[in-house]
Design an enzyme around this catalytic site. Structure first.
Site, PDB file in Angstrom:
ATOM      1  CG  ASN A   1      -1.949   1.308   1.051  1.00  0.00           C
ATOM      2  OD1 ASN A   1      -1.698   1.547   0.781  1.00  0.00           O
ATOM      3  ND2 ASN A   1      -2.524   1.155   2.839  1.00  0.00           N
ATOM      4  CD1 TRP A   2       3.113   1.059  -2.740  1.00  0.00           C
ATOM      5  CD2 TRP A   2       3.599   2.046  -4.460  1.00  0.00           C
ATOM      6  NE1 TRP A   2       4.899   0.924  -3.927  1.00  0.00           N
ATOM      7  CE2 TRP A   2       4.433   0.772  -4.807  1.00  0.00           C
ATOM      8  CE3 TRP A   2       3.597   2.362  -5.994  1.00  0.00           C
ATOM      9  CZ2 TRP A   2       4.888   1.010  -5.907  1.00  0.00           C
ATOM     10  CZ3 TRP A   2       3.927   2.369  -7.609  1.00  0.00           C
ATOM     11  CH2 TRP A   2       5.038   1.548  -7.331  1.00  0.00           C
ATOM     12  CE  LYS A   3       0.009   3.274   4.734  1.00  0.00           C
ATOM     13  NZ  LYS A   3      -0.173   3.240   5.876  1.00  0.00           N
TER      14      LYS A   3
ATOM     15  CG  HIS B   1      -6.118   1.670   4.824  1.00  0.00           C
ATOM     16  ND1 HIS B   1      -5.660   3.206   5.679  1.00  0.00           N
ATOM     17  CD2 HIS B   1      -5.161   1.094   4.474  1.00  0.00           C
ATOM     18  CE1 HIS B   1      -4.350   2.453   5.576  1.00  0.00           C
ATOM     19  NE2 HIS B   1      -4.370   1.554   5.508  1.00  0.00           N
TER      20      HIS B   1
ATOM     21  CD  GLU C   1      -3.496   5.668   6.561  1.00  0.00           C
ATOM     22  OE1 GLU C   1      -3.240   5.835   4.994  1.00  0.00           O
ATOM     23  OE2 GLU C   1      -2.163   5.200   7.279  1.00  0.00           O
TER      24      GLU C   1
ATOM     25  CD  GLU D   1      -3.989  -2.379   7.389  1.00  0.00           C
ATOM     26  OE1 GLU D   1      -2.713  -2.612   6.557  1.00  0.00           O
ATOM     27  OE2 GLU D   1      -4.440  -0.407   6.815  1.00  0.00           O
TER      28      GLU D   1
ATOM     29  N   GLY E   1       2.244   2.492  11.017  1.00  0.00           N
ATOM     30  CA  GLY E   1       3.363   3.846  11.202  1.00  0.00           C
ATOM     31  C   GLY E   1       4.374   4.231  11.781  1.00  0.00           C
TER      32      GLY E   1
ATOM     33  CB  SER F   1       4.895  -1.443  12.111  1.00  0.00           C
ATOM     34  OG  SER F   1       4.230  -0.107  12.533  1.00  0.00           O
TER      35      SER F   1
ATOM     36  N   GLY G   1       2.789  -0.960   4.049  1.00  0.00           N
ATOM     37  CA  GLY G   1       2.766   0.571   3.895  1.00  0.00           C
ATOM     38  C   GLY G   1       4.512   0.720   3.616  1.00  0.00           C
ATOM     39  N   GLY G   2       4.571   1.725   4.659  1.00  0.00           N
ATOM     40  CA  GLY G   2       6.300   1.919   4.499  1.00  0.00           C
ATOM     41  C   GLY G   2       7.447   1.379   3.548  1.00  0.00           C
TER      42      GLY G   2
HETATM   43  P1  13P Z   1       2.867   1.119   7.480  1.00  0.00           P
HETATM   44  O1  13P Z   1       3.331  -0.851   7.581  1.00  0.00           O
HETATM   45  O2  13P Z   1       3.314   1.776   7.038  1.00  0.00           O
HETATM   46  O3  13P Z   1       2.711   0.719   9.301  1.00  0.00           O
HETATM   47  O4  13P Z   1       1.341   1.414   6.867  1.00  0.00           O
HETATM   48  C1  13P Z   1       0.434  -0.246   7.206  1.00  0.00           C
HETATM   49  C2  13P Z   1      -0.677  -0.042   6.758  1.00  0.00           C
HETATM   50  O5  13P Z   1      -1.419   0.693   6.573  1.00  0.00           O
HETATM   51  C3  13P Z   1      -1.025  -0.558   5.435  1.00  0.00           C
HETATM   52  O6  13P Z   1      -2.524  -0.622   4.371  1.00  0.00           O
END
Ligand code: 13P
Length: 250
Positions: A10-12, A95, A97, A167, A173, A213, A234-235
């Site tokens: 997930n590049w967000k 998600h 977010e 999640e 994050g 994470s 994500g990251g």
């Molecule tokens: P991180 O891996 O950056 O914690 O993000 C997780 C996430 O929200 C994937 O959708």
């Protein structure tokens, strides 16, 4: 049915189009486990270009969001048909977010999943609890309530086609990962709910991903849990070598 192991990126809201193209090209240069289903969930501006990159057969492109309507006066929104026409086969739905910054409700997310499925897209349906709920010990009931509320709009056949991503919001994050035991506890509870509501064949066929994470250093242990079928990353997905290591952690 043997469920798939999935490593979803997930590049967000990260990377320009050019950076995103380079990122996928660099990822494809790595040696990737061909048994892992890889999904690259990128910003909408990138999707068509990413779909044109020559990549291994197990690498799919995913959207991060979609709207439920087919077309019309919905400025700024993207339909399932548009995603499909861009070469997309997965879409992230719900998600945390989007739930928190864009006030997306369980009902609306159920509608989104239904619409995605109607277009032949596989929803990666997200759920998860915040820190207060975890501290109060209500995390399992909270997550199951999220799923029940959204899945009420779906037929049994539709639920069977979902991918679910657990999640925990407190692990997104933050560098703080759920322990493998905490992940397994929730994933087993989700699978028990699916078994009770939809039968064991459906429950055993649904891939349940962990997100929060996930890094090359912890992926193997988390993915090694009985009910963890991969990750939504994500990251760490923004680094091609690191994400390749995660893809190869099954
Ligand atoms: P991180 O891996 O950056 O914690 O993000 C997780 C996430 O929200 C994937 O959708």
């Amino acid at each position: 049915m043997k469920r798939k192991n999935i490593a979803a990126a997930n590049w967000k809201m990260n990377t320009t189009v050019q950076e995103g193209i380079k990122l996928l090209e660099d990822l494809c240069q790595q040696s990737l486990n061909s048994e892992t289903q890889v999904v690259i969930c990128a910003p909408a501006t990138h999707l068509h270009g990413l779909g044109l990159i020559e990549s291994p057969a197990n690498v799919a492109i995913g959207g991060q969001n979609m709207y439920t309507k087919e077309k019309g006066a919905y400025t700024g929104e993207i339909s399932g048909s548009m995603l499909v026409s861009a070469g997309v086969s997965y879409v992230v739905v719900g998600h945390s977010e989007r739930r928190s910054y864009f006030a997306e409700s369980n009902d609306f997310l159920g509608e989104k999943a239904k619409s995605a499925l109607a277009h032949g897209l596989t929803p990666i349906f997200c759920c998860g609890e915040g820190l207060e709920i975890r501290k109060a010990g209500n995390h399992v009931s909270h997550v199951i309530a999220q799923l029940k509320a959204s899945f009420a709009l779906l037929s049994d056949e539709e639920v069977a086609q979902l991918v679910i991503a657990y999640e925990p919001i407190w692990a997104i994050g933050t560098g703080e990962t759920a322990s493998p035991e905490q992940a397994q506890e929730m994933h087993a509870a989700i699978r028990a709910f699916l078994t009770e509501a939809y039968g064991s064949e459906t429950a055993e066929g649904i891939s349940i991903l962990y997100g929060g994470s996930v890094k090359p250093a912890n992926a193997k242990e988390i993915f090694g849990q009985a009910d963890v079928d991969g990750g939504l990353v994500g990251g760490a997905s923004l680094d091609p070598e690191g994400f390749a290591a995660i893809i190869n952690s099954f």
